[in-house]
Design a protein around this motif. Structure first.
Motif, PDB file in Angstrom:
ATOM      1  N   ILE A 183       0.837  -1.203   0.000  1.00 20.63           N
ATOM      2  CA  ILE A 183       0.000   0.000   0.000  1.00 20.63           C
ATOM      3  C   ILE A 183       0.874   1.256   0.000  1.00 20.63           C
ATOM      4  N   ILE A 184       1.930   1.245   0.820  1.00 19.20           N
ATOM      5  CA  ILE A 184       2.776   2.432   0.962  1.00 19.20           C
ATOM      6  C   ILE A 184       3.729   2.595  -0.212  1.00 19.20           C
ATOM      7  N   PHE A 185       4.387   1.497  -0.613  1.00 23.49           N
ATOM      8  CA  PHE A 185       5.447   1.592  -1.616  1.00 23.49           C
ATOM      9  C   PHE A 185       5.064   0.997  -2.981  1.00 23.49           C
ATOM     10  N   THR A 186       3.868   0.431  -3.108  1.00 27.63           N
ATOM     11  CA  THR A 186       3.404  -0.249  -4.332  1.00 27.63           C
ATOM     12  C   THR A 186       4.252  -1.488  -4.635  1.00 27.63           C
ATOM     13  N   THR A 187       5.504  -1.257  -5.029  1.00 28.58           N
ATOM     14  CA  THR A 187       6.430  -2.369  -5.239  1.00 28.58           C
ATOM     15  C   THR A 187       7.641  -2.129  -4.344  1.00 28.58           C
ATOM     16  N   PRO A 188       7.542  -2.529  -3.080  1.00 28.38           N
ATOM     17  CA  PRO A 188       8.606  -2.193  -2.125  1.00 28.38           C
ATOM     18  C   PRO A 188       9.910  -2.907  -2.417  1.00 28.38           C
ATOM     19  N   THR A 189      11.011  -2.199  -2.212  1.00 24.92           N
ATOM     20  CA  THR A 189      12.327  -2.831  -2.281  1.00 24.92           C
ATOM     21  C   THR A 189      12.514  -3.693  -1.042  1.00 24.92           C
ATOM     22  N   ASN A 190      13.598  -4.450  -1.001  1.00 24.60           N
ATOM     23  CA  ASN A 190      13.873  -5.296   0.161  1.00 24.60           C
ATOM     24  C   ASN A 190      13.983  -4.460   1.429  1.00 24.60           C
ATOM     25  N   ASN A 191      14.701  -3.341   1.353  1.00 20.62           N
ATOM     26  CA  ASN A 191      14.860  -2.495   2.534  1.00 20.62           C
ATOM     27  C   ASN A 191      13.546  -1.864   2.961  1.00 20.62           C
ATOM     28  N   GLU A 192      12.742  -1.455   2.005  1.00 20.69           N
ATOM     29  CA  GLU A 192      11.453  -0.840   2.337  1.00 20.69           C
ATOM     30  C   GLU A 192      10.536  -1.844   3.033  1.00 20.69           C
ATOM     31  N   GLN A 193      10.476  -3.067   2.513  1.00 25.84           N
ATOM     32  CA  GLN A 193       9.616  -4.079   3.125  1.00 25.84           C
ATOM     33  C   GLN A 193      10.139  -4.499   4.486  1.00 25.84           C
ATOM     34  N   LYS A 194      11.458  -4.641   4.605  1.00 31.55           N
ATOM     35  CA  LYS A 194      12.046  -4.998   5.897  1.00 31.55           C
ATOM     36  C   LYS A 194      11.757  -3.925   6.942  1.00 31.55           C
ATOM     37  N   PHE A 195      11.787  -2.668   6.532  1.00 32.12           N
ATOM     38  CA  PHE A 195      11.487  -1.573   7.457  1.00 32.12           C
ATOM     39  C   PHE A 195      10.071  -1.699   8.004  1.00 32.12           C
ATOM     40  N   ILE A 196       9.130  -2.043   7.118  1.00 32.37           N
ATOM     41  CA  ILE A 196       7.739  -2.238   7.553  1.00 32.37           C
ATOM     42  C   ILE A 196       7.623  -3.471   8.443  1.00 32.37           C
ATOM     43  N   ASP A 197       8.316  -4.553   8.064  1.00 28.76           N
ATOM     44  CA  ASP A 197       8.238  -5.803   8.819  1.00 28.76           C
ATOM     45  C   ASP A 197       8.755  -5.620  10.247  1.00 28.76           C
ATOM     46  N   ARG A 198       9.696  -4.697  10.438  1.00 34.45           N
ATOM     47  CA  ARG A 198      10.344  -4.537  11.742  1.00 34.45           C
ATOM     48  C   ARG A 198       9.678  -3.459  12.590  1.00 34.45           C
ATOM     49  N   THR A 199       8.388  -3.340  12.428  1.00 36.97           N
ATOM     50  CA  THR A 199       7.633  -2.384  13.213  1.00 36.97           C
ATOM     51  C   THR A 199       7.688  -2.729  14.698  1.00 36.97           C
ATOM     52  N   PRO A 200       7.815  -1.743  15.574  1.00 34.49           N
ATOM     53  CA  PRO A 200       7.809  -2.014  17.017  1.00 34.49           C
ATOM     54  C   PRO A 200       6.500  -2.621  17.512  1.00 34.49           C
ATOM     55  N   LEU A 201       5.445  -2.514  16.720  1.00 36.45           N
ATOM     56  CA  LEU A 201       4.162  -3.084  17.135  1.00 36.45           C
ATOM     57  C   LEU A 201       4.264  -4.583  17.366  1.00 36.45           C
ATOM     58  N   LEU A 202       5.173  -5.261  16.645  1.00 33.09           N
ATOM     59  CA  LEU A 202       5.320  -6.705  16.801  1.00 33.09           C
ATOM     60  C   LEU A 202       6.052  -7.078  18.092  1.00 33.09           C
ATOM     61  N   TYR A 203       6.517  -6.079  18.843  1.00 31.49           N
ATOM     62  CA  TYR A 203       7.117  -6.320  20.165  1.00 31.49           C
ATOM     63  C   TYR A 203       6.504  -5.389  21.208  1.00 31.49           C
ATOM     64  N   SER A 204       5.372  -4.808  20.884  1.00 36.13           N
ATOM     65  CA  SER A 204       4.801  -3.742  21.706  1.00 36.13           C
ATOM     66  C   SER A 204       4.392  -4.193  23.101  1.00 36.13           C
ATOM     67  N   ILE A 205       3.928  -5.435  23.246  1.00 39.02           N
ATOM     68  CA  ILE A 205       3.438  -5.859  24.561  1.00 39.02           C
ATOM     69  C   ILE A 205       4.551  -5.831  25.596  1.00 39.02           C
ATOM     70  N   TYR A 206       5.782  -6.092  25.185  1.00 45.48           N
ATOM     71  CA  TYR A 206       6.899  -6.102  26.124  1.00 45.48           C
ATOM     72  C   TYR A 206       7.253  -4.678  26.562  1.00 45.48           C
ATOM     73  N   PHE A 207       7.063  -3.723  25.670  1.00 48.03           N
ATOM     74  CA  PHE A 207       7.263  -2.320  26.024  1.00 48.03           C
ATOM     75  C   PHE A 207       6.171  -1.868  26.984  1.00 48.03           C
ATOM     76  N   VAL A 208       4.933  -2.276  26.703  1.00 49.74           N
ATOM     77  CA  VAL A 208       3.807  -1.915  27.563  1.00 49.74           C
ATOM     78  C   VAL A 208       3.990  -2.506  28.958  1.00 49.74           C
ATOM     79  N   VAL A 209       4.355  -3.783  29.035  1.00 52.03           N
ATOM     80  CA  VAL A 209       4.576  -4.429  30.337  1.00 52.03           C
ATOM     81  C   VAL A 209       5.720  -3.749  31.079  1.00 52.03           C
ATOM     82  N   GLY A 210       6.779  -3.369  30.362  1.00 51.26           N
ATOM     83  CA  GLY A 210       7.883  -2.656  30.994  1.00 51.26           C
ATOM     84  C   GLY A 210       7.438  -1.354  31.610  1.00 51.26           C
ATOM     85  N   ALA A 211       6.550  -0.635  30.925  1.00 48.36           N
ATOM     86  CA  ALA A 211       6.019   0.619  31.466  1.00 48.36           C
ATOM     87  C   ALA A 211       5.211   0.360  32.729  1.00 48.36           C
ATOM     88  N   TYR A 212       4.366  -0.660  32.707  1.00 51.13           N
ATOM     89  CA  TYR A 212       3.568  -0.995  33.891  1.00 51.13           C
ATOM     90  C   TYR A 212       4.481  -1.381  35.059  1.00 51.13           C
TER      91      TYR A 212
END
Length: 386
Positions: A183-212
């Motif tokens: 959606i963002i890049f239409t035809t993403p390069t390897n780096n562009e797709q990897k950047f999306i894949d490495r979103t902090p959302l996929l580890y967000s619960i550990y950040f949230v628990v750390g805050a608590y």
């Protein structure tokens, strides 16, 4: 105002670093051609035990950041420190890693800025893409957390549970990053797709628990002490499940455990209970084993630079060891490489700290010849200062 040093984090950082190295070594040697079945089973177990490395560091980052910024934040100072002591060392070590990887035919300087953004300079640097995004948005996260912490207890518990459920749903459907990339890049390069894949959302619960954890730290420590036996029991059960999931494709019948919602729930639970177990161990060492704790305290400031450098040392150790003693026993060889990599990497960055301006490529002011550089203890995260 100087704050009391959180001693447990010194231990946790080095446990986390040891886990990172273990993943890269034991994961690579398990089930390698030539390894015996028994060796592969043991190496797989060691790999599973080390799997919570990244969740642990995400939680440490949250604890350290929120602890260090309870007072009003100067955003300019915050970002300046991250650029000088986190991003700059990352850039320097990315260059060194790419140069080193070229001799193995593993990397090049093609699209260097994209490599920095996506953490593709070398396989372990993916973490930096995620953690830098967390730092970028931390002032917003701090603003949000200060409002949540003022809510009644029932609301805070509800937000935590909702965060956990949403995280399980996201983890089960993490393929959505491919759609977002298109959606963002239409035809993403390897780096562009990897950047999306490495979103902090996929580890967000550990950040949230750390805050608590940090916003109720004394209660958390009391809870750990009270329920340590139950934590140990739960950890063992979950670890055995994750171990079975890891080795099941190699067992007779080749049964695969499908990554459904139950698997994701148990996996996240395992990560959390593993961190709690490590926290119990860290508290014990920090309070009951002063000599051992001193070792952790003296090496903890170098955990970030050791992470950046360890693959270079690992590759060199493995290559040189194989020249002298060709691999016959995969378990013994991997354990030797593991021990040497940790020891030599830490010693390397300690010696590098003696060089002028070392803080700009190591991310720490600490000098090897000075066990304590001042009466104030610095608050470090995995990627630099808190």
């Amino acid at each position: 105002m100087n704050k009391e040093h959180i001693k447990e984090l010194d231990v946790l950082r080095m446990i986390g670093f040891a886990f990172v190295v273990a993943q890269h070594i034991f994961g690579a040697y398990a089930w390698r051609e030539g390894a015996s079945f028994s060796e592969s089973l043991i190496l797989s177990l060691l790999y599973v035990i080390a799997q919570p490395a990244v969740p642990m560091f995400v939680m440490i980052t949250a604890i350290s950041l929120f602890y260090s910024h309870t007072e009003p934040m100067n955003k300019l100072t915050f970002y300046k420190k991250r650029i000088l002591y986190i991003f700059l060392p990352y850039v320097i070590w990315s260059i060194i890693n790419i140069i080193d990887a070229k001799q193995y035919g593993q990397s090049s300087f093609d699209h260097f800025l994209g490599q920095l953004a996506a953490g593709t300079g070398r396989y372990h640097l993916w973490y930096m893409s995620m953690i830098l995004t967390i730092y970028l948005f931390f002032p917003l996260l701090l603003w949000l957390s200060k409002r949540i912490i003022k809510l009644p207890k029932l609301y805070k518990v509800g937000i935590l549970l909702i965060s956990f459920v949403l995280y399980i749903i996201l983890l089960r459907n993490n393929g959505i990053t491919l759609l977002i990339g298109k959606i963002i890049f239409t035809t993403p390069t390897n780096n562009e797709q990897k950047f999306i894949d490495r979103t902090p959302l996929l580890y967000s619960i550990y950040f949230v628990v750390g805050a608590y954890i940090i916003f109720g730290y004394s209660r958390f420590l009391s809870w750990l002490q009270r329920y340590r036996k139950q934590i140990l029991f739960s950890y063992i059960l979950l670890m055995l499940y994750m171990y079975f999931a890891q080795i099941s494709p190699h067992l007779p019948g080749h049964k695969y455990i499908m990554p459904g919602y139950l698997y994701c729930f148990l996996k996240v639970s395992y990560m959390l209970f593993s961190i709690l177990m490590s926290y119990c161990s860290a508290c014990y060492i920090a309070n009951q084993k002063p000599k051992l704790y001193r070792l952790f305290k003296e090496t903890s400031p170098y955990s970030y630079s050791a992470y950046l450098a360890h693959v270079i040392v690992l590759q060199a150790v493995a290559m040189e060891l194989n020249k002298v003693y060709p691999i016959k026993d995969f378990l013994a060889s991997s354990l030797l490489i593991y021990i040497l990599t940790i020891a030599l990497t830490v010693k390397l960055v300690q010696l590098l700290s003696l060089l002028p301006f070392s803080k700009y490529f190591l991310g720490t002011n600490c000098k090897y010849q000075q066990k304590y550089i001042s009466n104030r203890d610095f608050q470090y995260t995995f990627t630099g200062r808190g």
